[in-house]
Design an enzyme around this catalytic site. Structure first.
Site, PDB file in Angstrom:
ATOM      1  N   ASP A 141      -6.417  -3.310   2.704  1.00 54.97           N
ATOM      2  CA  ASP A 141      -6.782  -2.294   3.681  1.00 54.97           C
ATOM      3  C   ASP A 141      -7.160  -3.044   4.891  1.00 54.97           C
ATOM      4  O   ASP A 141      -7.947  -3.863   4.906  1.00 54.97           O
ATOM      5  CB  ASP A 141      -7.967  -1.591   2.890  1.00 54.97           C
ATOM      6  CG  ASP A 141      -8.739  -0.462   3.764  1.00 54.97           C
ATOM      7  OD1 ASP A 141      -7.732   0.124   4.386  1.00 54.97           O
ATOM      8  OD2 ASP A 141      -9.782  -0.405   3.613  1.00 54.97           O
ATOM      9  N   ASP A 156      -8.267  -1.992   8.747  1.00 53.97           N
ATOM     10  CA  ASP A 156      -9.127  -0.911   9.612  1.00 53.97           C
ATOM     11  C   ASP A 156      -9.581  -1.554  10.926  1.00 53.97           C
ATOM     12  O   ASP A 156     -10.227  -2.431  10.960  1.00 53.97           O
ATOM     13  CB  ASP A 156     -10.368  -0.428   9.014  1.00 53.97           C
ATOM     14  CG  ASP A 156      -9.824   0.346   7.519  1.00 53.97           C
ATOM     15  OD1 ASP A 156      -8.824   1.171   7.756  1.00 53.97           O
ATOM     16  OD2 ASP A 156     -10.808   0.201   6.716  1.00 53.97           O
ATOM     17  N   ARG A 170       0.813  -1.145   0.066  1.00 53.84           N
ATOM     18  CA  ARG A 170      -0.102  -0.112  -0.068  1.00 53.84           C
ATOM     19  C   ARG A 170       0.961   1.277   0.193  1.00 53.84           C
ATOM     20  O   ARG A 170       1.826   1.602   0.660  1.00 53.84           O
ATOM     21  CB  ARG A 170      -0.983   0.023   1.260  1.00 53.84           C
ATOM     22  CG  ARG A 170      -1.626   1.055   1.250  1.00 53.84           C
ATOM     23  CD  ARG A 170      -2.926   0.932   1.908  1.00 53.84           C
ATOM     24  NE  ARG A 170      -3.903   2.174   1.824  1.00 53.84           N
ATOM     25  CZ  ARG A 170      -5.102   2.281   2.480  1.00 53.84           C
ATOM     26  NH1 ARG A 170      -5.539   1.431   3.287  1.00 53.84           N
ATOM     27  NH2 ARG A 170      -5.481   3.350   2.465  1.00 53.84           N
ATOM     28  N   ARG A 184      -6.818  -1.145  -3.813  1.00 54.27           N
ATOM     29  CA  ARG A 184      -5.440  -1.236  -2.939  1.00 54.27           C
ATOM     30  C   ARG A 184      -5.165  -2.907  -2.784  1.00 54.27           C
ATOM     31  O   ARG A 184      -5.882  -3.645  -3.013  1.00 54.27           O
ATOM     32  CB  ARG A 184      -6.022  -0.672  -1.535  1.00 54.27           C
ATOM     33  CG  ARG A 184      -7.204  -1.541  -1.037  1.00 54.27           C
ATOM     34  CD  ARG A 184      -7.915  -0.370   0.055  1.00 54.27           C
ATOM     35  NE  ARG A 184      -7.972   0.825  -0.671  1.00 54.27           N
ATOM     36  CZ  ARG A 184      -8.137   2.056   0.011  1.00 54.27           C
ATOM     37  NH1 ARG A 184      -7.807   2.196   1.210  1.00 54.27           N
ATOM     38  NH2 ARG A 184      -8.459   3.243  -0.699  1.00 54.27           N
TER      39      ARG A 184
END
Length: 172
Positions: free
Chosen positions: A92, A94, A79, A89
């Site tokens: 990811d 989170d 990334r 991407r």
């Protein structure tokens, strides 16, 4: 130890990056609770479909340290630091929840608003933590998923084992 939940997404060489993310997260946190993997259209841009899932973990570190570890894993897996929010991407990661913490600081917001906004976050979270209660809304994730509008939803569970020996490794 605090229980947390991480949303994982990839739409570039997605099987490879999901496998690598799970291996890295298992190395960091040990045993993981892993949802099914869902394929969904990208949100906010035109591009290839994403694979998304949620994992649960336990950590002795605080939320800021965990969030920094996730950011470093994203960079280690290709990334770019200048990547836009709504773009393709490799990976990811989170931090969605961290115990009952409610954090609203620059760069770290928990519980993450994506839980309420996106089916690709809420459905896998409700799958592995249906009775867990959102620390602000005071509704279970199963209740939230039940109430989320599904008209026009283009999301499907996919048959994809994160690793060839997923069951043996605790990754299935």
């Amino acid at each position: 130890m605090t229980q947390g939940f991480i949303s994982i997404g990839s739409n570039i060489d997605r099987e490879h990056h999901i496998r690598q993310a799970l291996k890295a997260l298992q190395a960091l946190f040990g045993e993981l609770s892993i949802s099914s993997i869902y394929e969904s259209d990208p949100v906010g841009f035109i591009g290839d479909a994403f694979y998304n899932l949620v994992v649960g973990f336990h950590s002795c570190d605080d939320a800021k340290i965990v969030a920094a570890q996730l950011r470093q894993l994203e960079f280690a897996h290709g990334r770019r630091q200048d990547s836009q929010k709504f773009s393709a991407r490799t990976l990811d990661l989170d931090l969605l929840l961290f115990g009952d913490a409610v954090i609203n600081e620059e760069g770290l917001k928990i519980p993450r608003a994506d839980i309420e906004r996106y089916a690709f976050v809420l459905e896998p979270l409700a799958e592995i933590a249906p009775l867990l209660v959102h620390p602000v809304l005071q509704k279970s994730y199963a209740q939230m998923w039940q109430a989320m509008p599904k008209n026009g939803l283009r999301q499907a569970r996919v048959d994809f084992l994160p690793t060839p020996s997923a069951a043996k490794d605790g990754l299935a």
